[in-house]
Enzyme design. Structure first.
Site, PDB file in Angstrom:
ATOM      1  N   LYS A  30       6.022  -5.988   6.772  1.00 23.53           N
ATOM      2  CA  LYS A  30       7.085  -6.613   7.320  1.00 23.53           C
ATOM      3  C   LYS A  30       7.748  -5.849   8.354  1.00 23.53           C
ATOM      4  O   LYS A  30       8.309  -6.321   9.379  1.00 23.53           O
ATOM      5  CB  LYS A  30       7.979  -7.049   5.911  1.00 23.53           C
ATOM      6  N   GLU A  78     -19.835   1.833 -20.379  1.00 18.95           N
ATOM      7  CA  GLU A  78     -19.975   1.173 -19.201  1.00 18.95           C
ATOM      8  C   GLU A  78     -20.985   0.184 -19.052  1.00 18.95           C
ATOM      9  O   GLU A  78     -20.796  -0.880 -18.293  1.00 18.95           O
ATOM     10  CB  GLU A  78     -20.004   2.203 -18.096  1.00 18.95           C
ATOM     11  N   HIS A 118     -20.099  -3.300 -20.351  1.00 19.32           N
ATOM     12  CA  HIS A 118     -19.245  -4.118 -19.083  1.00 19.32           C
ATOM     13  C   HIS A 118     -20.227  -4.664 -18.320  1.00 19.32           C
ATOM     14  O   HIS A 118     -20.280  -5.892 -18.033  1.00 19.32           O
ATOM     15  CB  HIS A 118     -18.260  -3.286 -18.607  1.00 19.32           C
TER      16      HIS A 118
HETATM   17  P1  ADP Z   1       6.795  -3.685   4.196  1.00 16.13           P
HETATM   18  O1  ADP Z   1       7.814  -3.445   5.125  1.00 16.13           O
HETATM   19  O2  ADP Z   1       6.277  -4.994   4.059  1.00 16.13           O
HETATM   20  O3  ADP Z   1       6.875  -2.956   2.867  1.00 16.13           O
HETATM   21  P2  ADP Z   1       5.352  -2.003   6.190  1.00 16.13           P
HETATM   22  O4  ADP Z   1       5.605  -2.650   7.260  1.00 16.13           O
HETATM   23  O5  ADP Z   1       6.575  -0.795   5.930  1.00 16.13           O
HETATM   24  O6  ADP Z   1       5.642  -2.947   4.682  1.00 16.13           O
HETATM   25  O7  ADP Z   1       3.877  -1.290   6.129  1.00 16.13           O
HETATM   26  C1  ADP Z   1       3.595   0.062   5.692  1.00 16.13           C
HETATM   27  C2  ADP Z   1       2.218   0.362   6.366  1.00 16.13           C
HETATM   28  O8  ADP Z   1       1.055  -0.342   5.826  1.00 16.13           O
HETATM   29  C3  ADP Z   1       2.152   0.063   7.899  1.00 16.13           C
HETATM   30  O9  ADP Z   1       2.868   1.239   8.488  1.00 16.13           O
HETATM   31  C4  ADP Z   1       0.732  -0.022   8.304  1.00 16.13           C
HETATM   32  O10 ADP Z   1       0.307   1.370   8.603  1.00 16.13           O
HETATM   33  C5  ADP Z   1       0.136  -0.671   7.196  1.00 16.13           C
HETATM   34  N1  ADP Z   1       0.084  -2.157   7.136  1.00 16.13           N
HETATM   35  C6  ADP Z   1       0.570  -2.874   6.291  1.00 16.13           C
HETATM   36  N2  ADP Z   1       0.320  -4.362   6.359  1.00 16.13           N
HETATM   37  C7  ADP Z   1      -0.475  -4.345   7.753  1.00 16.13           C
HETATM   38  C8  ADP Z   1      -1.116  -5.270   8.677  1.00 16.13           C
HETATM   39  N3  ADP Z   1      -1.095  -6.508   8.238  1.00 16.13           N
HETATM   40  N4  ADP Z   1      -1.910  -4.656   9.592  1.00 16.13           N
HETATM   41  C9  ADP Z   1      -2.040  -3.378   9.619  1.00 16.13           C
HETATM   42  N5  ADP Z   1      -1.551  -2.403   8.767  1.00 16.13           N
HETATM   43  C10 ADP Z   1      -0.676  -2.775   8.043  1.00 16.13           C
HETATM   44 ZN    ZN Z   2     -14.139  -0.176 -20.616  1.00 18.38          ZN
END
Ligand code: ADP
Ligand code: ZN
Ligand code: MG
Length: 627
Positions: free
Chosen positions: A225, A441, A444
Site C-alpha cells: 500500500k 514426515e 504426512h
Molecule cells: P504495506 O504498506 O501494504 O504494509 P509496503 O508498501 O510497506 O506494505 O510494502 C513493504 C515492502 O514489500 C515494499 O517495500 C516492497 O519491497 C514489498 N512489496 C510489497 N508488495 C509488493 C508488490 N506488489 N510488488 C513489489 N514489492 C512489494
Molecule cells: Zn507433523
C-alpha cells in the site's frame, strides 16, 4: 492554480494554534518564576563570600593587632574584613554597648561604617542575574520545540509552530513507479486515473468531471500500500506529503488537529500534489466506540474531516490513505466527498507472487534459469513484503556460501527459513528420535500422495529448524485454488493426521511431535463446521464469523452453549475420522512406509521426485483404488 485559494479554507488562517499560544505562555511564565526564585533565594547566598562568626573580644584583638581593613557597623551586627583581594576574609560579631569603639577605630585608622564590598555595576548585575538565565531558558525551550517538530518530520523553528509531514519529493534514487509494484493490477488501474488527473487536470475540468478527493487503500499488511502511494507520486511527478497516523497519536494534546491543518495548508500551496496518510485507522477509529472517549483523536479526526470538506474538488490535492482495518474506520470518513473510493490491495495470487519474485530478483545477481513459477507456487499466502524478505534471505545465503549469484536452492531454502525458521545444524537428536521423525514426515507425505487430489509432495526433510520444527514436508499445489472443496479439506486433515498415525502404527507409542499438526487440524476442522457449512448436522448455519478479513483476527461466535457443545463433538468426530483414514492408508502401505522412511533417514532431505520414484511402481499397481 490561483495562489489565493487559501481563502476558501475554513478555520482560522493563523497557523499558530491558540492551544500552542497557551502552552507558550505557560512555558515562559514558568521559566521566569524559576529565574526569580533563583535570584531571591539561591544566587545571593552563592555569590557572597562566606562570613565567619567570631566573638566581640576576638574582634577587639583583631583591631588591636592592626589586621582589620574595614568595619561595617550595622544596627544589629558588626561585619569586618581582614586582608585584601584574594585573601579577604569576612567576620561578623554581635553588637556590644561600647561607646569607645568608634574612637578606637579612628585611632587605628580603620575605615568604618563604610561599605565593605564595592557596589557592583547595577546594569551588569541585572544582566548576570536575569538576562543570562532567561536567555538560557529561551535556548532550551527552542531546542525542545525543534526536537518535537523534528520528530514529526518537519524542520520547524518556533515553539509549537513548525512544519508538518515529511514532504517526500521523489528523487531519482528513491523514485518508485508502477513497474516496482508487481501484481496488484486492479489497484494500479484505479490509481492510474489519479495519476492522469494530477498530470493533466485540464482534461477533467473541461468535461466537468470531479476527481475523487480521497482514496483509501485497504488490504493486509505488507501488500504494497505504501509502495503504491509512492508510485503514484512518482508516476505523476508531483510533490508527495506523507504522514503516518501513528505520528499523530504520540503528540501533545491539541497538536494533532494543528498538524492536520498545517499539513493541508502546505499541500494547498504545493498543489497539484498528493497527501498520503498511512495507517489512518489510528486516527480514524469510530468515534462512539469506547466508554472513555479519546478527545485528542477525535479532535484530530474532526479536523481532518473539516479540511477534506474545506477544499474544493479539483484544486489539485488528492488524498491517499492506507489501512488494514477498514471496518474500524469512522463512517464519516467514508462518506461521499471524503474517502469515497476504496482500492483493495489484496494478498497476491500465484501470478502476482511470481511477478513480485521477478521484480525483486532484479535487484540481485541471480543464476540463470531460476524457476520463478515454482517459487510462486511454494509461497501461497505470502505477502509482497514476505517475498521481498525471502529473496533477500536467499541472497544472504548465497553470500554465506561464498557464491556470487543467488541460486534456486538459496531461494527454496529461504522460503523454508521464512516459513519454518533457520536450519538448526547442531541440534542433537538421538538415532531413535530421528527414526521417529522420519516416519512421522513420511507419514504426512505418504497419506498426501495416496489420496488423489492432494497437493504433490515437493520436499521432505528431517533437518531440524530453529523454530522448533524437527522435520518438514512441503507440498506445492500444481495450480492455485481459490475454492477449497469439502473433499480437499478432508484430505488436508488426513494429511495432517498422517504424522501421528505413522508413529502409532510403527512404534506403538505417540510423541509430542504432532503438536502443531493437531492445532492446524483442529483449526481447519472447526472452520469447516462453523464457517463453511461442511457439517452434516448444522448445514449452512453460520456458527462463527471472521471478524477481520485482513488481519487474521479472531472469530465471533453466534451460537448458544448447547450448540457449541455439539460443535465440539463434531470437530472431535471429524478429526477422528481423518486420523482413521490416515492410519488406514499407512497400514495398507506399510512396506512402502518403511522403505521411504529408511531412505529419508539416510538422506535427511529428499525431493518430491525422489519420493515419487520410490512409490511410483507401487502406484501403478494400485492405480484403481480410491479412498
Ligand atoms: P504495506 O504498506 O501494504 O504494509 P509496503 O508498501 O510497506 O506494505 O510494502 C513493504 C515492502 O514489500 C515494499 O517495500 C516492497 O519491497 C514489498 N512489496 C510489497 N508488495 C509488493 C508488490 N506488489 N510488488 C513489489 N514489492 C512489494
Ligand atoms: Zn507433523
Ligand atoms: Mg504501509
Amino acid at each position: 492554480m490561483p495562489p489565493d485559494k487559501d481563502k476558501n479554507r475554513k478555520g482560522p488562517s493563523n497557523p499558530r494554534d491558540p492551544q500552542d499560544r497557551r502552552n507558550f505562555i505557560y512555558y515562559y511564565g514558568l521559566a521566569l518564576l524559576v529565574v526569580l526564585l533563583l535570584n531571591w533565594f539561591v544566587f545571593p547566598r552563592m555569590f557572597e563570600p562566606p562570613v565567619e562568626l567570631t566573638s566581640y573580644s576576638e574582634f577587639l584583638s583583631h583591631v588591636e593587632k592592626g589586621e582589620v581593613a574595614a568595619v561595617d557597623l550595622q544596627p544589629n551586627q558588626i561585619v569586618y574584613r581582614i586582608g585584601e583581594g584574594e585573601e579577604t576574609r569576612l567576620y561578623k560579631t554581635g553588637v556590644v554597648e561600647d561607646p569607645g569603639l568608634a574612637e578606637r577605630l579612628q585611632q587605628a585608622d580603620i575605615p568604618f561604617a563604610a561599605e565593605i564590598q564595592e557596589t557592583p555595576n547595577v546594569f551588569l548585575t541585572l544582566l548576570l542575574s536575569y538576562g543570562i538565565p532567561i536567555l538560557f531558558f529561551i535556548i532550551i525551550g527552542r531546542m525542545i520545540a525543534r526536537n518535537m517538530a523534528g520528530k514529526m518530520g518537519g524542520g520547524g523553528l518556533s515553539f509549537g509552530g513548525g512544519q508538518t509531514g515529511k514532504m517526500y519529493v521523489p528523487d531519482d534514487s528513491d523514485k518508485k513507479s508502477f513497474a516496482d509494484v508487481a501484481g496488484q493490477d486492479e489497484a494500479k488501474e484505479s490509481l492510474l486515473e489519479i495519476v492522469d488527473y494530477l498530470a493533466r487536470p485540464q482534461r477533467y475540468e473541461a468535461v466537468g468531471a470531479r476527481c475523487p478527493k480521497g482514496i483509501l487503500l485497504v488490504g493486509p499488511p505488507g501488500t504494497g500500500k505504501t509502495l503504491l502511494a509512492k508510485a503514484v507520486a512518482g508516476e505523476a511527478h508531483v510533490p508527495f506529503f506523507s504522514i503516518s497516523g501513528s505520528e499523530f497519536v504520540e503528540m501533545f494534546v491539541g497538536r494533532g488537529a494543528a498538524r492536520v491543518r498545517e499539513l493541508f495548508d502546505q499541500a494547498n500551496k504545493k498543489a497539484p500534489c498528493i497527501v498520503f496518510i498511512d495507517e489512518i485507522d489510528t486516527i480514524g477509529k469510530k468515534r462512539d466506540g469506547g466508554v472513555i472517549g479519546n478527545d485528542e483523536r477525535e479532535q484530530t479526526l474532526n479536523q481532518l474531516l473539516a479540511e477534506m470538506d474545506g477544499f474544493e474538488a479539483n484544486n489539485g490535492v488528492v488524498i491517499l490513505a492506507a489501512t488494514n482495518r477498514p471496518e474500524t474506520l469512522d463512517p464519516a470518513l467514508l462518506r461521499p466527498g471524503r474517502f469515497d473510493r476504496q482500492v483493495p490491495v489484496e494478498l497476491p495470487d500465484l501470478n502476482g507472487r511470481v511477478a513480485i519474485f521477478r521484480v525483486h530478483a532484479k535487484g540481485y545477481q541471480m543464476e540463470e534459469g531460476i524457476d520463478y513459477d515454482l517459487l510462486g507456487r511454494a509461497t501461497a499466502g505470502a505477502s509482497g513484503a514476505d517475498i521481498a524478505n525471502i529473496v533477500n534471505e536467499g541472497a544472504l545465503r548465497a553470500v554465506r556460501m561464498n557464491r556470487n549469484k543467488v541460486s534456486q536452492a538459496d531461494l527454496e531454502e529461504s522460503i523454508e527459513v521464512v516459513i519454518a525458521g533457520q536450519q538448526r545444524k547442531n541440534a542433537i537428536l538421538s538415532d531413535e528420535e530421528k527414526r521417529i521423525i522420519a516416519y512421522h514426515e513420511i507419514g504426512h507425505a505418504l497419506v498426501a500422495a495416496k489420496q488423489t487430489g492432494s497437493a504433490p509432495v515437493h520436499k521432505i526433510t528431517i533437518v531440524p529448524r530453529t523454530s522448533g520444527a524437527l522435520g518438514y514436508t512441503m507440498q506445492v499445489d500444481e495450480e492455485e485454488k481459490s475454492l477449497v472443496s469439502k473433499n480437499d479439506a478432508f484430505r488436508k486433515l488426513a494429511t495432517y493426521a498422517g504424522g501421528r498415525a505413522a508413529e502409532a502404527l510403527v512404534f506403538g507409542d505417540i510423541t509430542t511431535g504432532a503438536a502443531n499438526d493437531i492445532q492446524q487440524m483442529t483449526r481447519v476442522a472447526r472452520a469447516m463446521i462453523t464457517q463453511y457449512g461442511m457439517s452434516d448436522d448444522f448445514g449452512m448455519m453460520a456458527i462463527e464469523e471472521q471478524t477481520n478479513p485482513y488481519l487474521q483476527g479472531g472469530t465471533v461466535t453466534n451460537a448458544s452453549q448447547e450448540t457449541l457443545k455439539d460443535v465440539d463433538d463434531q470437530v472431535k468426530a471429524l478429526v477422528q475420522k481423518a486420523y482413521d483414514t490416515a492410519y488406514g492408508i499407512l497400514a495398507e502401505h506399510r512396506p512402502l512406509l518403511d522403505r521411504l522412511a529408511e531412505y529419508l533417514l539416510e538422506k535427511e532431505t529428499i525431493t518430491g521426485k525422489e519420493f515419487m520414484d520410490i512409490i511410483e511402481p507401487e502406484r501403478s499397481e494400485t492405480e484403481n483404488e480410491t479412498i
